[in-house]
Design a protein around this motif. Structure first.
Motif, PDB file in Angstrom:
ATOM      1  N   ASP A   1       0.832  -1.214   0.000  1.00 55.94           N
ATOM      2  CA  ASP A   1       0.000   0.000   0.000  1.00 55.94           C
ATOM      3  C   ASP A   1       0.863   1.260   0.000  1.00 55.94           C
ATOM      4  OD1 ASP A   1      -2.328  -1.494   0.009  1.00 55.94           O
ATOM      5  OD2 ASP A   1      -2.694  -1.254   2.156  1.00 55.94           O
ATOM      6  N   VAL A   2       1.922   1.264   0.794  1.00 53.69           N
ATOM      7  CA  VAL A   2       2.814   2.422   0.835  1.00 53.69           C
ATOM      8  C   VAL A   2       3.430   2.637  -0.547  1.00 53.69           C
ATOM      9  CG1 VAL A   2       5.009   3.313   1.748  1.00 53.69           C
ATOM     10  CG2 VAL A   2       3.336   2.305   3.301  1.00 53.69           C
ATOM     11  N   MET A   3       3.916   1.566  -1.136  1.00 50.64           N
ATOM     12  CA  MET A   3       4.569   1.687  -2.437  1.00 50.64           C
ATOM     13  C   MET A   3       3.583   2.174  -3.504  1.00 50.64           C
ATOM     14  SD  MET A   3       7.431   0.965  -1.242  1.00 50.64           S
ATOM     15  CE  MET A   3       8.389   1.195  -2.716  1.00 50.64           C
ATOM     16  N   LYS A   4       2.375   1.634  -3.513  1.00 45.88           N
ATOM     17  CA  LYS A   4       1.357   2.044  -4.491  1.00 45.88           C
ATOM     18  C   LYS A   4       0.919   3.489  -4.269  1.00 45.88           C
ATOM     19  CE  LYS A   4      -1.086  -1.986  -4.144  1.00 45.88           C
ATOM     20  NZ  LYS A   4      -2.314  -2.772  -4.170  1.00 45.88           N
ATOM     21  N   SER A   5       0.888   3.919  -3.023  1.00 51.00           N
ATOM     22  CA  SER A   5       0.415   5.265  -2.689  1.00 51.00           C
ATOM     23  C   SER A   5       1.277   6.361  -3.283  1.00 51.00           C
ATOM     24  CB  SER A   5       0.360   5.452  -1.170  1.00 51.00           C
ATOM     25  OG  SER A   5      -0.604   4.616  -0.609  1.00 51.00           O
ATOM     26  N   PRO A  14      -1.167  24.415   6.905  1.00 60.39           N
ATOM     27  CA  PRO A  14       0.018  24.608   7.742  1.00 60.39           C
ATOM     28  C   PRO A  14       0.000  23.605   8.908  1.00 60.39           C
ATOM     29  CG  PRO A  14      -1.042  26.708   7.265  1.00 60.39           C
ATOM     30  CD  PRO A  14      -1.967  25.635   6.771  1.00 60.39           C
ATOM     31  N   GLY A  15       1.161  23.071   9.188  1.00 61.40           N
ATOM     32  CA  GLY A  15       1.255  22.116  10.287  1.00 61.40           C
ATOM     33  C   GLY A  15       0.895  20.690   9.901  1.00 61.40           C
ATOM     34  N   ARG A  16       0.461  20.464   8.679  1.00 57.53           N
ATOM     35  CA  ARG A  16       0.133  19.118   8.197  1.00 57.53           C
ATOM     36  C   ARG A  16       1.347  18.554   7.473  1.00 57.53           C
ATOM     37  NH1 ARG A  16      -5.469  17.851   8.326  1.00 57.53           N
ATOM     38  NH2 ARG A  16      -4.556  15.799   8.039  1.00 57.53           N
ATOM     39  N   TRP A  17       1.423  17.252   7.384  1.00 55.80           N
ATOM     40  CA  TRP A  17       2.529  16.608   6.700  1.00 55.80           C
ATOM     41  C   TRP A  17       2.195  16.391   5.236  1.00 55.80           C
ATOM     42  CZ3 TRP A  17       3.644  12.084  10.582  1.00 55.80           C
ATOM     43  CH2 TRP A  17       4.286  12.592  11.728  1.00 55.80           C
ATOM     44  N   SER A  18       3.227  16.447   4.431  1.00 53.21           N
ATOM     45  CA  SER A  18       3.108  16.094   3.016  1.00 53.21           C
ATOM     46  C   SER A  18       3.144  14.572   2.893  1.00 53.21           C
ATOM     47  CB  SER A  18       4.277  16.697   2.237  1.00 53.21           C
ATOM     48  OG  SER A  18       5.497  16.083   2.639  1.00 53.21           O
ATOM     49  N   VAL A  19       2.877  14.075   1.709  1.00 51.12           N
ATOM     50  CA  VAL A  19       2.970  12.633   1.455  1.00 51.12           C
ATOM     51  C   VAL A  19       4.396  12.160   1.735  1.00 51.12           C
ATOM     52  CG1 VAL A  19       2.843  10.849  -0.330  1.00 51.12           C
ATOM     53  CG2 VAL A  19       1.079  12.624  -0.219  1.00 51.12           C
ATOM     54  N   LYS A  20       5.363  12.932   1.275  1.00 51.14           N
ATOM     55  CA  LYS A  20       6.768  12.568   1.490  1.00 51.14           C
ATOM     56  C   LYS A  20       7.081  12.481   2.984  1.00 51.14           C
ATOM     57  CE  LYS A  20      11.420  14.105   0.202  1.00 51.14           C
ATOM     58  NZ  LYS A  20      12.165  15.135  -0.565  1.00 51.14           N
ATOM     59  N   GLU A  21       6.595  13.432   3.751  1.00 49.15           N
ATOM     60  CA  GLU A  21       6.829  13.408   5.196  1.00 49.15           C
ATOM     61  C   GLU A  21       6.130  12.212   5.846  1.00 49.15           C
ATOM     62  OE1 GLU A  21       7.500  18.036   6.461  1.00 49.15           O
ATOM     63  OE2 GLU A  21       5.483  17.457   5.785  1.00 49.15           O
ATOM     64  N   CYS A  22       4.972  11.856   5.341  1.00 45.73           N
ATOM     65  CA  CYS A  22       4.281  10.668   5.860  1.00 45.73           C
ATOM     66  C   CYS A  22       5.112   9.412   5.611  1.00 45.73           C
ATOM     67  CB  CYS A  22       2.899  10.525   5.223  1.00 45.73           C
ATOM     68  SG  CYS A  22       1.692  11.741   5.778  1.00 45.73           S
ATOM     69  N   VAL A  23       5.718   9.323   4.438  1.00 42.09           N
ATOM     70  CA  VAL A  23       6.584   8.176   4.139  1.00 42.09           C
ATOM     71  C   VAL A  23       7.777   8.165   5.085  1.00 42.09           C
ATOM     72  CG1 VAL A  23       8.100   7.120   2.407  1.00 42.09           C
ATOM     73  CG2 VAL A  23       5.837   7.972   1.740  1.00 42.09           C
ATOM     74  N   TYR A  24       8.354   9.325   5.334  1.00 34.61           N
ATOM     75  CA  TYR A  24       9.467   9.394   6.287  1.00 34.61           C
ATOM     76  C   TYR A  24       9.012   8.937   7.677  1.00 34.61           C
ATOM     77  CZ  TYR A  24      12.514  11.976   3.029  1.00 34.61           C
ATOM     78  OH  TYR A  24      13.309  12.349   1.979  1.00 34.61           O
ATOM     79  N   HIS A  25       7.838   9.347   8.087  1.00 29.31           N
ATOM     80  CA  HIS A  25       7.284   8.924   9.376  1.00 29.31           C
ATOM     81  C   HIS A  25       7.113   7.402   9.414  1.00 29.31           C
ATOM     82  CE1 HIS A  25       4.695   8.692  12.895  1.00 29.31           C
ATOM     83  NE2 HIS A  25       3.742   8.154  12.155  1.00 29.31           N
ATOM     84  N   ILE A  26       6.601   6.837   8.344  1.00 29.43           N
ATOM     85  CA  ILE A  26       6.413   5.383   8.272  1.00 29.43           C
ATOM     86  C   ILE A  26       7.762   4.674   8.354  1.00 29.43           C
ATOM     87  CG2 ILE A  26       5.704   3.494   6.738  1.00 29.43           C
ATOM     88  CD1 ILE A  26       3.447   5.438   5.762  1.00 29.43           C
TER      89      ILE A  26
END
Length: 156
Positions: A46-50, A65-77
């Protein structure tokens, strides 16, 4: 990233279920093992497809403001994969306490549903925040995540 948090949280299920100490072949039931492996593989996919095919603009877009981007979400994961596994390894060094299983109030499936429910947002710990990611690019983070997740699936 509908299931973005589910996979890495499965690792913590081992801690929550009282599996501290050396894991034996019968420490985790075959059903639990099968469930964890299935979820870990699905969430990796799912992460890879996303992120597949997203432009830099899409990867870095923040809805507010204060929300994460998709890239930041991947870094968090990716950070979660590392940090939760380290927690598991540390916990495994402690003596096993099978009595803790009786303290469990929710099933693995119920816990996963609670984690997926984004209605109650929780601030993450500093060590899980994307700003602390060691990767220089999204591709580097994804490669590291895949490698670690495959290792963790093999462990299960």
């Amino acid at each position: 990233m509908l299931k973005r948090t589910k996979g890495y949280m499965l690792i913590s299920l081992l801690v929550i279920t009282g599996l501290a100490g050396t894991m034996h072949i019968d420490s985790v039931t075959q059903k639990e093992r099968k469930y964890a492996i299935k979820e870990m593989k699905e969430t990796k996919n799912d992460v890879m497809k996303s992120v597949k095919g997203l432009s830099d603009v899409q990867l870095n877009f923040k809805s507010a403001p204060g929300r994460w981007s998709v890239k930041e979400c991947v870094y968090h994961i990716g950070l979660s994969e590392i940090n939760l596994w380290q927690l598991l390894e540390e916990t495994m060094k402690s003596p096993a306490n099978p009595d803790k299983r009786s303290e469990i109030k929710v099933s693995d499936e119920q816990l996963v549903k609670m984690i997926e429910d984004r209605a109650n947002k929780v601030k993450t710990k500093e060590s899980f925040e994307p700003k602390n990611a060691p990767w220089k690019s999204l591709d580097e983070a994804l490669d590291d995540f895949k490698t670690k997740r495959n290792k963790h699936v093999d462990y299960m």
